[in-house]
Scaffold this motif. Structure first.
Motif, mmCIF file in Angstrom:
data_model
loop_
_atom_site.group_PDB
_atom_site.id
_atom_site.type_symbol
_atom_site.label_atom_id
_atom_site.label_comp_id
_atom_site.label_asym_id
_atom_site.label_seq_id
_atom_site.Cartn_x
_atom_site.Cartn_y
_atom_site.Cartn_z
ATOM 1 N N PRO A 304 -25.221 -2.000 -62.213
ATOM 2 C CA PRO A 304 -25.691 -2.704 -63.414
ATOM 3 C C PRO A 304 -26.991 -3.464 -63.137
ATOM 4 C CG PRO A 304 -23.387 -3.221 -62.909
ATOM 5 C CD PRO A 304 -23.960 -2.542 -61.711
ATOM 6 N N PRO A 305 -27.972 -3.403 -64.044
ATOM 7 C CA PRO A 305 -29.207 -4.173 -63.848
ATOM 8 C C PRO A 305 -28.955 -5.659 -63.677
ATOM 9 C CG PRO A 305 -29.494 -2.549 -65.599
ATOM 10 C CD PRO A 305 -28.044 -2.537 -65.239
ATOM 11 N N SER A 306 -27.925 -6.191 -64.363
ATOM 12 C CA SER A 306 -27.646 -7.621 -64.259
ATOM 13 C C SER A 306 -27.284 -8.028 -62.833
ATOM 14 C CB SER A 306 -26.513 -8.009 -65.208
ATOM 15 O OG SER A 306 -25.325 -7.282 -64.912
ATOM 16 N N LEU A 307 -26.601 -7.146 -62.099
ATOM 17 C CA LEU A 307 -26.262 -7.445 -60.714
ATOM 18 C C LEU A 307 -27.514 -7.473 -59.855
ATOM 19 C CD1 LEU A 307 -24.306 -7.871 -58.354
ATOM 20 C CD2 LEU A 307 -24.015 -5.384 -58.244
ATOM 21 N N VAL A 308 -28.398 -6.491 -60.047
ATOM 22 C CA VAL A 308 -29.649 -6.463 -59.293
ATOM 23 C C VAL A 308 -30.457 -7.726 -59.572
ATOM 24 C CG1 VAL A 308 -31.786 -5.190 -58.871
ATOM 25 C CG2 VAL A 308 -29.666 -3.945 -59.330
ATOM 26 N N GLU A 309 -30.509 -8.128 -60.832
ATOM 27 C CA GLU A 309 -31.257 -9.333 -61.196
ATOM 28 C C GLU A 309 -30.684 -10.571 -60.516
ATOM 29 O OE1 GLU A 309 -30.994 -9.264 -65.412
ATOM 30 O OE2 GLU A 309 -32.698 -7.891 -65.682
ATOM 31 N N ARG A 310 -29.367 -10.663 -60.443
ATOM 32 C CA ARG A 310 -28.752 -11.824 -59.783
ATOM 33 C C ARG A 310 -29.095 -11.856 -58.295
ATOM 34 N NH1 ARG A 310 -22.487 -12.407 -61.092
ATOM 35 N NH2 ARG A 310 -22.833 -14.289 -59.811
ATOM 36 N N LEU A 311 -29.053 -10.703 -57.646
ATOM 37 C CA LEU A 311 -29.393 -10.661 -56.230
ATOM 38 C C LEU A 311 -30.873 -10.962 -56.009
ATOM 39 C CD1 LEU A 311 -27.297 -7.517 -55.230
ATOM 40 C CD2 LEU A 311 -26.927 -9.835 -54.392
ATOM 41 N N GLN A 312 -31.714 -10.395 -56.846
ATOM 42 C CA GLN A 312 -33.148 -10.653 -56.709
ATOM 43 C C GLN A 312 -33.475 -12.113 -56.985
ATOM 44 O OE1 GLN A 312 -34.821 -7.696 -59.360
ATOM 45 N NE2 GLN A 312 -35.091 -6.204 -57.702
ATOM 46 N N VAL A 318 -33.602 -5.484 -52.980
ATOM 47 C CA VAL A 318 -32.480 -4.614 -53.311
ATOM 48 C C VAL A 318 -32.964 -3.184 -53.525
ATOM 49 C CG1 VAL A 318 -30.521 -4.264 -54.872
ATOM 50 C CG2 VAL A 318 -31.386 -6.582 -54.456
ATOM 51 N N SER A 319 -32.226 -2.242 -52.996
ATOM 52 C CA SER A 319 -32.539 -0.836 -53.227
ATOM 53 C C SER A 319 -31.246 -0.049 -53.371
ATOM 54 C CB SER A 319 -33.390 -0.253 -52.094
ATOM 55 O OG SER A 319 -32.672 -0.277 -50.873
ATOM 56 N N VAL A 320 -31.368 1.143 -53.948
ATOM 57 C CA VAL A 320 -30.228 2.036 -54.138
ATOM 58 C C VAL A 320 -30.542 3.369 -53.484
ATOM 59 C CG1 VAL A 320 -28.871 3.327 -55.831
ATOM 60 C CG2 VAL A 320 -29.440 0.940 -56.268
ATOM 61 N N ALA A 321 -29.603 3.877 -52.721
ATOM 62 C CA ALA A 321 -29.762 5.183 -52.086
ATOM 63 C C ALA A 321 -28.862 6.192 -52.777
ATOM 64 C CB ALA A 321 -29.425 5.100 -50.608
ATOM 65 N N TYR A 322 -29.286 7.430 -52.741
ATOM 66 C CA TYR A 322 -28.465 8.532 -53.254
ATOM 67 C C TYR A 322 -28.191 9.477 -52.098
ATOM 68 C CZ TYR A 322 -27.443 13.032 -55.503
ATOM 69 O OH TYR A 322 -26.882 14.228 -55.854
ATOM 70 N N ALA A 323 -26.938 9.813 -51.908
ATOM 71 C CA ALA A 323 -26.554 10.674 -50.791
ATOM 72 C C ALA A 323 -25.188 11.282 -51.093
ATOM 73 C CB ALA A 323 -26.520 9.886 -49.498
ATOM 74 N N GLN A 324 -24.773 12.170 -50.227
ATOM 75 C CA GLN A 324 -23.439 12.751 -50.271
ATOM 76 C C GLN A 324 -22.925 12.895 -48.850
ATOM 77 O OE1 GLN A 324 -23.613 16.538 -52.391
ATOM 78 N NE2 GLN A 324 -23.132 15.490 -54.301
ATOM 79 N N SER A 325 -21.637 13.085 -48.721
ATOM 80 C CA SER A 325 -21.095 13.393 -47.398
ATOM 81 C C SER A 325 -21.776 14.627 -46.823
ATOM 82 C CB SER A 325 -19.585 13.639 -47.488
ATOM 83 O OG SER A 325 -18.912 12.495 -47.953
ATOM 84 N N GLU A 326 -22.120 15.579 -47.699
ATOM 85 C CA GLU A 326 -22.750 16.824 -47.265
ATOM 86 C C GLU A 326 -24.218 16.639 -46.864
ATOM 87 O OE1 GLU A 326 -19.557 17.911 -50.348
ATOM 88 O OE2 GLU A 326 -21.021 16.300 -50.007
ATOM 89 N N VAL A 342 -34.393 -0.245 -60.011
ATOM 90 C CA VAL A 342 -33.345 -0.150 -58.983
ATOM 91 C C VAL A 342 -32.025 0.303 -59.593
ATOM 92 C CG1 VAL A 342 -31.984 -1.474 -57.319
ATOM 93 C CG2 VAL A 342 -34.444 -1.853 -57.480
ATOM 94 N N ALA A 343 -31.699 -0.227 -60.779
ATOM 95 C CA ALA A 343 -30.387 0.049 -61.368
ATOM 96 C C ALA A 343 -30.310 1.393 -62.082
ATOM 97 C CB ALA A 343 -30.019 -1.067 -62.342
ATOM 98 N N THR A 344 -31.428 1.895 -62.579
ATOM 99 C CA THR A 344 -31.369 3.109 -63.406
ATOM 100 C C THR A 344 -31.907 4.349 -62.710
ATOM 101 O OG1 THR A 344 -33.524 2.635 -64.418
ATOM 102 C CG2 THR A 344 -31.556 1.756 -65.513
ATOM 103 N N THR A 345 -32.445 4.209 -61.506
ATOM 104 C CA THR A 345 -32.920 5.367 -60.753
ATOM 105 C C THR A 345 -32.371 5.302 -59.340
ATOM 106 O OG1 THR A 345 -34.942 4.618 -59.602
ATOM 107 C CG2 THR A 345 -35.104 4.959 -61.978
ATOM 108 N N VAL A 346 -32.500 6.418 -58.636
ATOM 109 C CA VAL A 346 -32.154 6.434 -57.212
ATOM 110 C C VAL A 346 -33.395 6.710 -56.375
ATOM 111 C CG1 VAL A 346 -29.715 6.978 -57.504
ATOM 112 C CG2 VAL A 346 -31.389 8.838 -57.429
ATOM 113 N N GLY A 347 -34.562 6.515 -57.005
ATOM 114 C CA GLY A 347 -35.805 6.562 -56.258
ATOM 115 C C GLY A 347 -36.328 7.949 -55.965
ATOM 116 N N VAL A 348 -37.092 8.035 -54.890
ATOM 117 C CA VAL A 348 -37.740 9.294 -54.509
ATOM 118 C C VAL A 348 -37.106 9.818 -53.223
ATOM 119 C CG1 VAL A 348 -39.907 8.603 -55.590
ATOM 120 C CG2 VAL A 348 -39.545 8.121 -53.162
ATOM 121 N N THR A 349 -37.376 11.071 -52.936
ATOM 122 C CA THR A 349 -36.792 11.692 -51.749
ATOM 123 C C THR A 349 -37.270 11.002 -50.470
ATOM 124 O OG1 THR A 349 -38.597 13.307 -51.767
ATOM 125 C CG2 THR A 349 -36.506 13.964 -52.788
#
Length: 525
Positions: A304-312, A318-326, A342-349
């Protein structure tokens, strides 16, 4: 795809990835940073009095454990661990790397049936066992599920010494492309599959995690995420190893304990799922502990964006990663980005990663269009352990992993996730596949039909919900079905929300239209 820019990005090469085995990396750090802290934990579960090992001491403990493993298991054999986080768990992971055996982490929340399936699939020679994250002893259950009669020795994890005397250990030749770890991940068949990662893939994931947040040997990585998750045993632990920092092991997540341990160890890196940080933000002293943290990594579910805002607002990056076990590192959001980014994307490769978005026929779609996320990377798994057909279904002839996730790329190459083609529910970082829950619930005599789906949850991101058609009105209650589900499913897979219907909305082919059932649930249920 015509008339628009293709939704594909080519790999950024960047610096070379570490072309070495995990054990070789440990020996290199012990030589270069012998007296720097490598591993810390709360002694006697007292977060105010942490103990630690230097890199020299960690290598010694791992070599002693590796010598013990080598007496019972040859290189390439599997070694399972079924226990909550702790220093002994970390030592066994490094010991397996040195001994050339393949680490098999088992989820402490699994039922006996789920553990038995994992053991049957991987046939480990050793099973290290301890307590789960609630303090429940798993040793008696392990003895009933494994043992010498099944070709597996059960070893008390507590016998692994953190400060043993030195031994003579002649390590085998372990190559970077040898299997290092089998990470279990559920599949649409409802049975767990073992994504097999090489030494190079796992170590490179840690290296890239450290690289993307500019980590170095001064960093202290505190990890509340279970080591049976790839985010713990690979991304966090090996990020510390790759950068020469210190890894802090927590036996279980408890907000007050984490705050105290963060302050006692001087933690500079932390991460987890949103539900953990909601609890931490409400814990006295977290603001002071957070002041020393250089980055917070979120993931595992919707943020949630509200959580990111509270931490910031507390000064956290704050950053978000996208990954899988694979493939344990795929994209990373910009740590300098605003809360919405941060809340609505998982960034770039991350470097060395090709990514493209494809339609059901495998054709690349246009920028902004939604399709399946496919990735090709040196971090991609070797394959699913002993499941060649399942491997062929997700790894194509061009080497791309078909993630099963739906996403889109914008003109800047930023990835957004729109859902999961395989319907996985992510509850507080735990993956739950509806078909597994549905298959089990259908064993109940009162259940005529069932659809399991994700209900929105402010605390967990997503919660498991079930819509049921009973064989007769009143044949079972929500309490009856909850109790039944708990007999065969891990607690995080048991539906928390129930609705009963007389008919389901169906497609022309007779399949349930799950999207039409979402209106039965709200975030406040």
């Amino acid at each position: 795809m015509t008339g628009t820019r293709p939704a594909a990005v080519a790999a950024r090469t960047g610096d070379p990835l570490p072309d070495r085995a995990v054990g070789e990396q440990l020996r290199a750090q012990a030589a270069a940073r012998a007296d720097r802290p490598a591993l810390a934990w709360a002694a006697g579960d007292d977060p105010e009095a942490p103990r630690s090992l230097t890199y020299r001491e960690l290598l010694r403990a791992a070599e002693v454990a590796a010598a013990g493993i080598a007496r019972r298991a040859r290189p390439g054999a599997r070694v399972a661990v079924w226990a909550a986080n702790g220093p002994e768990w970390v030592i066994v992971e490094h010991a397996c790397a040195l001994a050339g055996t393949v680490l098999v982490p088992l989820n402490t929340a699994w039922t006996d049936d789920e553990v038995a399936h994992a053991l049957a699939l991987t046939s480990p020679s050793l099973l290290f066992v301890g307590f789960d994250n609630r303090g429940v002893d798993l040793r008696a259950r392990a003895a009933g599920l494994a043992g010498p009669s099944r070709g597996c020795d059960v070893v008390d994890l507590a016998t692994v010494a953190t400060r043993p005397p030195p031994v003579s250990f002649d390590p085998p030749d372990v190559r970077p492309h040898d299997p290092f770890l089998i990470q279990f991940t559920s599949g649409t068949t409802g049975r767990a599959k073992g994504a097999t990662l090489s030494h190079r893939a796992a170590l490179s994931a840690g290296h890239l995690r450290a690289l993307t947040v500019h980590a170095d040997e001064r960093d202290v990585w505190l990890n509340p995420v279970p080591l049976h998750h790839v985010g713990g045993s690979v991304v966090m632990l090996l990020a510390a190893l790759a950068s020469g920092g210190c890894y802090v092991a927590m036996s279980r997540f408890h907000p007050a304990t984490q705050v105290a341990l963060m302050r006692a160890t001087g933690a500079t890196r932390t991460g987890g799922v949103p539900t953990m940080f909601y609890a931490l933000l409400d814990t006295p002293g977290f603001d002071r502990a957070l002041a020393a943290v250089r980055s917070v990594g979120l993931g595992g579910t919707s943020v949630p964006p509200s959580l990111v805002e509270r931490l910031q607002a507390h000064g956290a990056t704050v950053s978000v990663a996208y990954a899988q076990s694979e493939c344990p590192m795929i994209t990373q959001s910009d740590p300098a980005g605003d809360a919405l980014h941060v809340a609505t994307t998982v960034g770039v490769t991350v470097p060395h990663t090709d990514l493209r978005i494809v339609d059901p026929d495998g054709h690349v779609v246009g920028r902004g269009e939604v399709g399946e996320v496919c990735v090709r990377s040196p971090l991609t798994m070797i394959g699913y352990w002993d499941m060649p057909d399942a491997t062929d279904q997700v790894l194509d002839v061009d080497g791309f992993l078909h993630t099963g996730d739906l996403g889109s790329l914008d003109d800047q190459g930023v990835l957004r996730i729109h859902g999961r083609a395989r319907e996985v529910i992510i509850r507080g970082g735990e993956n739950v596949y509806p078909i597994e829950v549905e298959d089990f619930l259908l064993r109940h005599p009162a259940v005529d039909a069932v659809a399991v789906l994700a209900a929105p949850s402010e605390r967990w991101g997503e919660d498991v919900a079930a819509v049921v058609r009973l064989s007769a009105p009143g044949a079972a209650t929500a309490g009856d079905l909850t109790a039944f589900a708990a007999t065969g499913l891990a607690h995080f897979k048991v539906p928390r929300h129930w609705r009963f219907v007389e008919t389901f909305p169906l497609t022309a082919s007779g399949k349930i239209r799950k999207t039409e059932l979402l209106s039965l649930f709200s975030p406040h249920d």
